[in-house]
Every structure is written in C-alpha cells, then in structure tokens.
Design a protein around this motif. Structure first.
Motif, PDB file in Angstrom:
ATOM      1  N   LEU A  12       0.712  -1.132   0.004  1.00 23.93           N
ATOM      2  CA  LEU A  12      -0.257  -0.132  -0.251  1.00 23.93           C
ATOM      3  C   LEU A  12       1.537   1.118  -0.152  1.00 23.93           C
ATOM      4  O   LEU A  12       0.585   2.282   0.969  1.00 23.93           O
ATOM      5  CB  LEU A  12      -0.852  -0.051   1.535  1.00 23.93           C
ATOM      6  N   THR A  13       2.413   0.942  -0.813  1.00 21.93           N
ATOM      7  CA  THR A  13       2.988   2.132  -1.204  1.00 21.93           C
ATOM      8  C   THR A  13       2.785   2.884  -2.080  1.00 21.93           C
ATOM      9  O   THR A  13       2.277   2.366  -2.956  1.00 21.93           O
ATOM     10  CB  THR A  13       4.534   1.401  -0.666  1.00 21.93           C
ATOM     11  N   ARG A  14       3.099   4.306  -2.656  1.00 17.75           N
ATOM     12  CA  ARG A  14       3.920   4.885  -3.910  1.00 17.75           C
ATOM     13  C   ARG A  14       5.032   5.828  -3.478  1.00 17.75           C
ATOM     14  O   ARG A  14       5.508   6.284  -2.215  1.00 17.75           O
ATOM     15  CB  ARG A  14       2.707   5.487  -3.953  1.00 17.75           C
ATOM     16  N   GLN A  15       5.972   5.106  -3.808  1.00 19.45           N
ATOM     17  CA  GLN A  15       7.759   5.975  -3.997  1.00 19.45           C
ATOM     18  C   GLN A  15       8.294   5.790  -2.428  1.00 19.45           C
ATOM     19  O   GLN A  15       8.419   6.870  -2.096  1.00 19.45           O
ATOM     20  CB  GLN A  15       7.676   8.108  -4.494  1.00 19.45           C
ATOM     21  N   ASP A  16       8.510   4.661  -2.172  1.00 21.26           N
ATOM     22  CA  ASP A  16       8.888   4.141  -1.062  1.00 21.26           C
ATOM     23  C   ASP A  16       7.745   4.663   0.518  1.00 21.26           C
ATOM     24  O   ASP A  16       8.526   5.006   1.437  1.00 21.26           O
ATOM     25  CB  ASP A  16       9.643   4.345  -1.065  1.00 21.26           C
ATOM     26  N   ARG A  17       7.146   5.551  -0.010  1.00 22.54           N
ATOM     27  CA  ARG A  17       6.177   6.144   1.251  1.00 22.54           C
ATOM     28  C   ARG A  17       4.542   5.378   1.428  1.00 22.54           C
ATOM     29  O   ARG A  17       4.180   4.916   0.066  1.00 22.54           O
ATOM     30  CB  ARG A  17       6.100   7.323   1.368  1.00 22.54           C
ATOM     31  N   THR A  18       3.712   5.029   2.611  1.00 20.71           N
ATOM     32  CA  THR A  18       2.759   4.664   2.765  1.00 20.71           C
ATOM     33  C   THR A  18       1.672   5.698   1.896  1.00 20.71           C
ATOM     34  O   THR A  18       1.233   6.171   2.602  1.00 20.71           O
ATOM     35  CB  THR A  18       2.688   3.923   4.101  1.00 20.71           C
ATOM     36  N   ILE A  19       0.325   5.092   1.147  1.00 22.95           N
ATOM     37  CA  ILE A  19      -0.060   6.306   0.592  1.00 22.95           C
ATOM     38  C   ILE A  19      -1.918   6.186   2.022  1.00 22.95           C
ATOM     39  O   ILE A  19      -2.097   5.927   2.859  1.00 22.95           O
ATOM     40  CB  ILE A  19      -0.627   5.393  -0.496  1.00 22.95           C
ATOM     41  N   ALA A  20      -1.981   7.414   1.596  1.00 19.88           N
ATOM     42  CA  ALA A  20      -2.884   8.462   2.617  1.00 19.88           C
ATOM     43  C   ALA A  20      -4.110   7.677   2.742  1.00 19.88           C
ATOM     44  O   ALA A  20      -4.546   7.771   3.905  1.00 19.88           O
ATOM     45  CB  ALA A  20      -2.998   9.528   2.253  1.00 19.88           C
ATOM     46  N   GLU A  21      -4.840   6.372   1.515  1.00 16.48           N
ATOM     47  CA  GLU A  21      -6.053   6.057   1.200  1.00 16.48           C
ATOM     48  C   GLU A  21      -5.816   5.507   1.917  1.00 16.48           C
ATOM     49  O   GLU A  21      -6.344   4.401   0.737  1.00 16.48           O
ATOM     50  CB  GLU A  21      -6.210   6.945  -0.213  1.00 16.48           C
ATOM     51  N   ALA A  22      -4.579   4.499   2.283  1.00 17.47           N
ATOM     52  CA  ALA A  22      -4.035   3.148   2.604  1.00 17.47           C
ATOM     53  C   ALA A  22      -5.410   2.067   2.642  1.00 17.47           C
ATOM     54  O   ALA A  22      -6.092   1.426   2.056  1.00 17.47           O
ATOM     55  CB  ALA A  22      -3.189   3.188   3.198  1.00 17.47           C
ATOM     56  N   ALA A  23      -6.249   2.695   3.701  1.00 15.78           N
ATOM     57  CA  ALA A  23      -7.024   1.701   4.127  1.00 15.78           C
ATOM     58  C   ALA A  23      -8.064   0.874   3.045  1.00 15.78           C
ATOM     59  O   ALA A  23      -8.779   0.210   2.437  1.00 15.78           O
ATOM     60  CB  ALA A  23      -8.442   2.639   5.079  1.00 15.78           C
ATOM     61  N   GLY A  24      -8.530   2.331   2.137  1.00 14.72           N
ATOM     62  CA  GLY A  24      -9.327   1.828   1.024  1.00 14.72           C
ATOM     63  C   GLY A  24      -8.689   1.073  -0.283  1.00 14.72           C
ATOM     64  O   GLY A  24      -9.768  -0.067  -0.450  1.00 14.72           O
ATOM     65  N   PRO A  25      -8.003   0.908  -0.568  1.00 13.36           N
ATOM     66  CA  PRO A  25      -6.874  -0.592  -1.302  1.00 13.36           C
ATOM     67  C   PRO A  25      -6.963  -2.006  -0.669  1.00 13.36           C
ATOM     68  O   PRO A  25      -6.837  -2.706  -0.915  1.00 13.36           O
ATOM     69  CB  PRO A  25      -5.843   0.375  -2.292  1.00 13.36           C
ATOM     70  N   CYS A  26      -6.731  -1.176   0.960  1.00 14.05           N
ATOM     71  CA  CYS A  26      -6.676  -2.774   1.072  1.00 14.05           C
ATOM     72  C   CYS A  26      -8.267  -3.065   1.579  1.00 14.05           C
ATOM     73  O   CYS A  26      -7.771  -4.460   1.132  1.00 14.05           O
ATOM     74  CB  CYS A  26      -5.987  -2.393   2.837  1.00 14.05           C
ATOM     75  N   ALA A  27      -9.032  -2.729   1.833  1.00 16.36           N
ATOM     76  CA  ALA A  27      -9.854  -3.516   1.211  1.00 16.36           C
ATOM     77  C   ALA A  27     -10.480  -4.016   0.094  1.00 16.36           C
ATOM     78  O   ALA A  27     -10.903  -4.766   0.260  1.00 16.36           O
ATOM     79  CB  ALA A  27     -11.085  -2.392   1.965  1.00 16.36           C
ATOM     80  N   THR A  28     -10.094  -3.358  -0.837  1.00 12.86           N
ATOM     81  CA  THR A  28     -10.285  -3.877  -2.151  1.00 12.86           C
ATOM     82  C   THR A  28      -9.556  -5.248  -1.970  1.00 12.86           C
ATOM     83  O   THR A  28      -9.764  -6.267  -2.866  1.00 12.86           O
ATOM     84  CB  THR A  28     -10.004  -3.022  -2.877  1.00 12.86           C
ATOM     85  N   ALA A  29      -8.231  -4.944  -1.976  1.00 17.21           N
ATOM     86  CA  ALA A  29      -7.119  -5.832  -1.982  1.00 17.21           C
ATOM     87  C   ALA A  29      -7.560  -7.234  -1.115  1.00 17.21           C
ATOM     88  O   ALA A  29      -7.574  -8.588  -2.131  1.00 17.21           O
ATOM     89  CB  ALA A  29      -5.618  -5.726  -1.471  1.00 17.21           C
ATOM     90  N   LEU A  30      -8.167  -7.321   0.278  1.00 17.92           N
ATOM     91  CA  LEU A  30      -8.628  -8.665   0.690  1.00 17.92           C
ATOM     92  C   LEU A  30      -9.884  -8.984   0.282  1.00 17.92           C
ATOM     93  O   LEU A  30     -10.421 -10.328  -0.045  1.00 17.92           O
ATOM     94  CB  LEU A  30      -8.964  -7.817   1.802  1.00 17.92           C
ATOM     95  N   ALA A  31     -10.751  -8.082  -0.579  1.00 15.06           N
ATOM     96  CA  ALA A  31     -12.102  -9.102  -1.013  1.00 15.06           C
ATOM     97  C   ALA A  31     -11.725  -9.347  -2.221  1.00 15.06           C
ATOM     98  O   ALA A  31     -12.697 -10.538  -2.683  1.00 15.06           O
ATOM     99  CB  ALA A  31     -12.809  -7.652  -1.446  1.00 15.06           C
TER     100      ALA A  31
END
Length: 220
Positions: A8-27
């Motif tokens: 859940l990263t871009r340019q070696d930093r955790t993205i601010a909106e990480a919870a949304g993509p995390c939920a998508t990945a789990l689904a």
C-alpha cells in the motif's frame, strides 16, 4: 508457489488513502499485504495493521529508514504494530535483538541500500556476499532483495542470491510486468512485492482499476 505481496505504497511511502485499497485487496483474495514505516502517523498504521489482520491476511512492514537510529524506531514500531513480517533494513544485529521473542519474521535487505526511493548499490558479487552474511544470522528468516533497483543483469542477480541461501528471498521494488514476475519465479524467488504499478493502473491488465490490476498480477 510464489507469494504476491501487495504494498500500500507509492514512492516508498505508505499512501494516505491506504484503507480503501486494503479493503479492495482483501475482497479480491489477496492474502499478503504490506506498507512502509513512513507516510502515515502511527495511529493510522496501527489501524491499517488491524485491518489486514482482521481480513485474514499476513501483514508486512518494510523498513526504509536510512540511519541506525531511525531504523531502530521503525523496528520498535513494527513490534508495537504486531505485524507478521518485517522487510528491509540493513542493521541486522540490532534489528534481530529488538525482534527477539516477538514472533515477527525478519527479512532484511542484502547489499548496500542508498537513497529514497531506495537503490541497491554494488556488484553482483558484493550483493551475494552480503546476502550470505545476513542470511546466516540466526535472527534472519529470509531476505528482501531490491533486484530491479540495482544495475546489471537482474535475473542473474536474483538467481545468484537464491542459490546462495536456503532461506526465502522476496524481490521488491519497481516490478510492473508479467515478464519480471516470470523472471523472478524462474530464478527461485519465494515472493515479490508490487505497490505503485497496481495503484497507478500500470500493470498489463483488462483495465486500470485496482481489482483488475490485482487479478492480473495474481494470474501472472
């Protein structure tokens, strides 16, 4: 079996909106999900680690700190967050001591890592020698190889590192194509990370949306 770790990263930093993509990945059935130790405040990282855990996935924190003191703080944060695996970092003895008894698996970078985003410096022989030395430490469970952040013959580098140790090797950084995944699998890697390419819709897939990206990466 080669594990795909969605970062859940871009340019070696955790993205601010990480919870949304995390939920998508789990689904989508992704069961290995990671983030970096920078980019979000600790409370948000704690919530993210809890979200990954609640979704039944293995959680990874990749250390990209550039000095011993900040690396120490990152390792301590990993313990406090209760992630499953710590990736990265180069201070093996200090990190292993901090992680002793925690149950967390530890997979540091081999070689000399510079800059941010991180680059892997040195010759193939130098990187392999570092891999052998670090993998031999009893507190090390595997290696996190920044293969496509190095110069030279990348598949040869991956194969050489995989041959040099019986411990698993994860290939991280700048992977954005099925050809790279095929190469790292053929070289013997146990897994790989992809973050930016999937989040930006750059992996060859039926579409740029994250579900399509994740399905294409898993298929590759």
């Amino acid at each position: 079996m080669t594990d795909f770790i969605f970062m859940l990263t871009r340019q070696d930093r955790t993205i601010a909106e990480a919870a949304g993509p995390c939920a998508t990945a789990l689904a989508c059935g992704v069961r290995h999900i990671g983030f970096k130790d920078i980019g979000l405040p600790f409370a948000a990282l704690r919530d993210l680690a809890a979200q990954i855990r609640a979704g039944g996935a293995t959680s990874y924190l990749e250390v990209v700190s550039r000095d011993p003191e900040s690396e120490r703080r990152s390792i301590e944060a990993a313990r406090a967050l209760g992630v499953d695996v710590v990736l990265g970092g180069t201070g093996v003895a200090a990190a292993a001591a901090l992680l002793a008894g925690s149950g967390l698996r530890y997979m540091p970078f081999p070689g000399r890592v510079e800059g941010h985003p991180s680059r892997l410096e040195g010759s193939l022989d130098d990187i392999v020698a570092s891999a052998v030395q670090r993998a031999a430490h009893p507190g090390v469970d595997g290696l996190d190889l920044l293969a496509w952040r190095a110069t030279g013959d990348v598949p040869a580098l991956i194969a050489a590192v995989c041959r040099a140790t019986a411990k698993p090797v994860i290939v991280a950084g700048s992977i954005d194509s099925p050809a790279q995944i095929a190469a790292l699998r053929a070289a013997g890697a146990a897994g790989f990370t992809i973050g930016t390419a999937a989040l930006e819709g750059r992996f060859p897939a039926e579409g740029p949306g994250l579900p399509e990206q994740l399905r294409a990466i898993a298929a590759a």
